[in-house]
Design an enzyme around this catalytic site. Structure first.
Site, PDB file in Angstrom:
ATOM      1  N   HIS A 166       0.879  -1.173   0.000  1.00  0.00           N
ATOM      2  CA  HIS A 166       0.000   0.000   0.000  1.00  0.00           C
ATOM      3  C   HIS A 166       0.917   1.224   0.000  1.00  0.00           C
ATOM      4  CE1 HIS A 166      -2.914  -2.919   1.944  1.00  0.00           C
ATOM      5  NE2 HIS A 166      -3.548  -2.488   0.878  1.00  0.00           N
TER       6      HIS A 166
ATOM      7  N   ASP B 205       2.314   1.703   3.294  1.00  0.00           N
ATOM      8  CA  ASP B 205       3.297   0.698   3.728  1.00  0.00           C
ATOM      9  C   ASP B 205       4.678   1.186   3.283  1.00  0.00           C
ATOM     10  OD1 ASP B 205       1.381  -1.210   4.653  1.00  0.00           O
ATOM     11  OD2 ASP B 205       1.086  -1.945   2.594  1.00  0.00           O
TER      12      ASP B 205
HETATM   13  C1  XUL Z   1      -9.181  -6.243   1.044  1.00  0.00           C
HETATM   14  C2  XUL Z   1      -8.005  -6.662   0.321  1.00  0.00           C
HETATM   15  C3  XUL Z   1      -6.863  -5.708   0.318  1.00  0.00           C
HETATM   16  C4  XUL Z   1      -6.273  -5.506  -1.010  1.00  0.00           C
HETATM   17  C5  XUL Z   1      -5.108  -4.562  -1.070  1.00  0.00           C
HETATM   18  O1  XUL Z   1     -10.132  -7.204   1.185  1.00  0.00           O
HETATM   19  O2  XUL Z   1      -7.949  -7.753  -0.196  1.00  0.00           O
HETATM   20  O3  XUL Z   1      -5.875  -6.218   1.156  1.00  0.00           O
HETATM   21  O4  XUL Z   1      -5.817  -6.720  -1.491  1.00  0.00           O
HETATM   22  O5  XUL Z   1      -5.460  -3.265  -0.951  1.00  0.00           O
END
Ligand code: XUL
Ligand code: MN
Length: 346
Positions: A51, A54
Site C-alpha cells: 500500500h 506501507d
Molecule cells: C481487502 C483486500 C486488500 C487488497 C489490497 O479485502 O484484499 O488487502 O488486497 O489493498
C-alpha cells in the site's frame, strides 16, 4: 511451456498482521517493516506488495519530495535484499477524507483527495520499479442505495481512472473487485464489472484486474472461472490467493484451507492460461488466525505456498486423456470421483 514455469511468490506487510478484529485487540506485538522484509526473505519469497503508506508511513502529511526520498530508500533496501516490489496500492479507506467513499464520494473535495493520493501512489509504484497500481475499491459503494447515484458513480470511477492513466503513460491499473465489506454493496463486485469499466476509459488496454479468491467466493462465483475469464482478455495482472468459508466476513484463510478442490481448480486455470509467463506474481493475501502464537506467525504464508505447489503437481499429473474419455462419454459421476481420488492420492 507453461509446464516448466517457476512461479514467483509475494505477500504484503499487512499479511503479517497482529490479530485484531472488530471485537478485540491485537494478539501479537507489532513488528517493524525491516523484520517483515527479513521474514519474507527467510521464507524464500520473491516479491513484496505495498500500500502507499506501507511504503511511506503517514503519507498524507508528507511532501512529494519527501515521498520520493523515502520510496527511493525503500527501493535500495529491497534491491539489497534481492526482493521485487510487485505493485503499489492507494489505501483509500482509512482517511477521514474517504468516509463516504473515495472516487465516488458525494463531496468533491474528498474525490479530489482520492485522485491526488492515487497519483502519488503511481509515483511510488514507479520509484519502486513497478508499473502496476492495484485498486481495491473498498468504499466505492453504499450502505443504502439512495445515498448515491449508481450511474453517476460509474462516471466518477471512469473519470478517476482516466486521470490516473493520463498521469503516467506506462502505469497499468489492476482493479481488485470485492462485492461487499466494508460496504453493503460495491459498485465493482466482479471481474466482469472491472473489465467492462476498463472499456469506458481513455486507454482500456492499461486497465485490467487482480483476482482475490475470497472476493470471488463472496460474490458467489468460482474463482477458477474468474481466472479463465480475465485471462481470456489477457488482463489478469495479479492474484491474491486465499480461501473463504462461504458468504460471511472476508476471512483471508490460507490457500486451500476451506475447499481444496476449489483451490485445485484455480491452480489448473492458472496453469492452462500460463499465468506468470509475463512475470506476474502469485501473491497470498492471507492472514494468520487471531489465535496464532508469535512463534507460528509465518505458517499461513508458508502453508499457502506449500499447498499451491502441491496443487501445481496435482494439476500437472492430472490424467487429461482419461478425463477427456469420461467427458466424451458424459460420465461426469466418474469424472467427479476421479477429481476427488486424484486430490486424496493413493
Ligand atoms: C481487502 C483486500 C486488500 C487488497 C489490497 O479485502 O484484499 O488487502 O488486497 O489493498
Ligand atoms: Mn486482496
Amino acid at each position: 511451456m507453461a509446464k516448466q514455469l517457476q512461479y514467483k511468490f509475494c505477500f504484503g506487510p499487512w499479511n503479517l498482521s497482529e490479530g485484531q478484529d472488530p471485537y478485540g485487540p491485537t494478539t501479537r506485538p507489532a513488528q517493524s517493516f525491516d523484520w517483515k522484509l527479513e521474514q519474507l526473505k527467510k521464507l524464500g519469497f520473491d516479491a513484496m506488495m505495498f500500500h502507499d503508506d506501507d511504503a511511506v508511513p503517514d503519507i498524507d502529511g508528507k511532501s512529494d519530495a519527501q515521498i520520493r526520498k523515502e520510496t527511493k530508500e525503500l527501493k535500495r533496501k529491497l534491491d539489497d535484499a534481492g526482493i521485487i516490489a510487485e505493485m503499489a496500492a492507494p489505501r483509500l479507506w482509512f482517511s477521514p477524507m474517504t468516509i463516504d467513499g473515495a472516487y465516488t464520494s458525494n463531496d468533491p473535495k474528498c474525490r479530489r483527495y482520492a485522485i491526488e493520493r492515487s497519483l502519488r501512489s503511481i509515483d511510488i509504484a514507479h520509484y519502486l520499479g513497478s508499473d502496476l497500481l492495484v485498486l481495491w475499491l473498498a468504499r466505492e459503494g453504499t450502505y443504502l442505495r439512495e445515498s448515491k447515484n449508481g450511474r453517476r458513480s460509474v462516471e466518477l470511477l471512469v473519470e478517476a481512472l482516466d486521470k490516473m492513466l493520463a498521469h503516467s503513460k506506462t502505469i497499468r491499473l489492476a482493479i481488485e473487485p470485492k462485492p461487499n465489506e466494508p460496504m453493503d454493496q460495491a459498485y465493482i463486485p466482479t471481474i466482469g464489472h472491472a473489465l467492462a469499466i476498463a472499456q469506458l476509459t481513455r486507454d482500456p488496454k492499461r486497465v485490467g484486474c487482480l483476482i482475490e479468491s475470497a472476493h470471488a467466493i463472496l460474490a458467489g462465483l468460482d474463482p477458477a472461472d474468474e481466472i479463465d475469464f480475465a485471462m481470456a482478455f489477457g488482463k489478469l495482472w495479479s492474484l491474491h490467493l486465499n480461501d473463504q468459508n462461504g458468504l460471511k466476513f472476508d476471512q483471508d484463510k490460507p490457500f486451500g484451507s476451506s475447499n481444496l478442490r476449489v483451490a485445485f481448480n484455480q491452480v489448473r486455470a492458472l496453469e492452462r492460461n500460463g499465468y506468470g509467463r509475463k512475470g506476474e506474481c502469485v501473491c497470498f493475501d492471507v492472514h494468520p488466525f487471531r489465535t496464532t502464537k508469535v512463534e507460528h506467525w509465518l505458517a499461513h504464508l508458508d502453508n499457502s505456498r506449500r499447498t499451491f505447489l502441491r496443487l501445481v503437481e496435482k494439476s500437472r499429473t492430472w490424467n487429461e486423456s482419461r478425463a477427456q474419455e469420461l467427458i466424451v462419454d458424459r460420465n461426469y459421476a466418474a469424472l467427479d470421483q476421479m477429481a476427488l481420488e486424484h486430490l486424496m492420492g493413493k
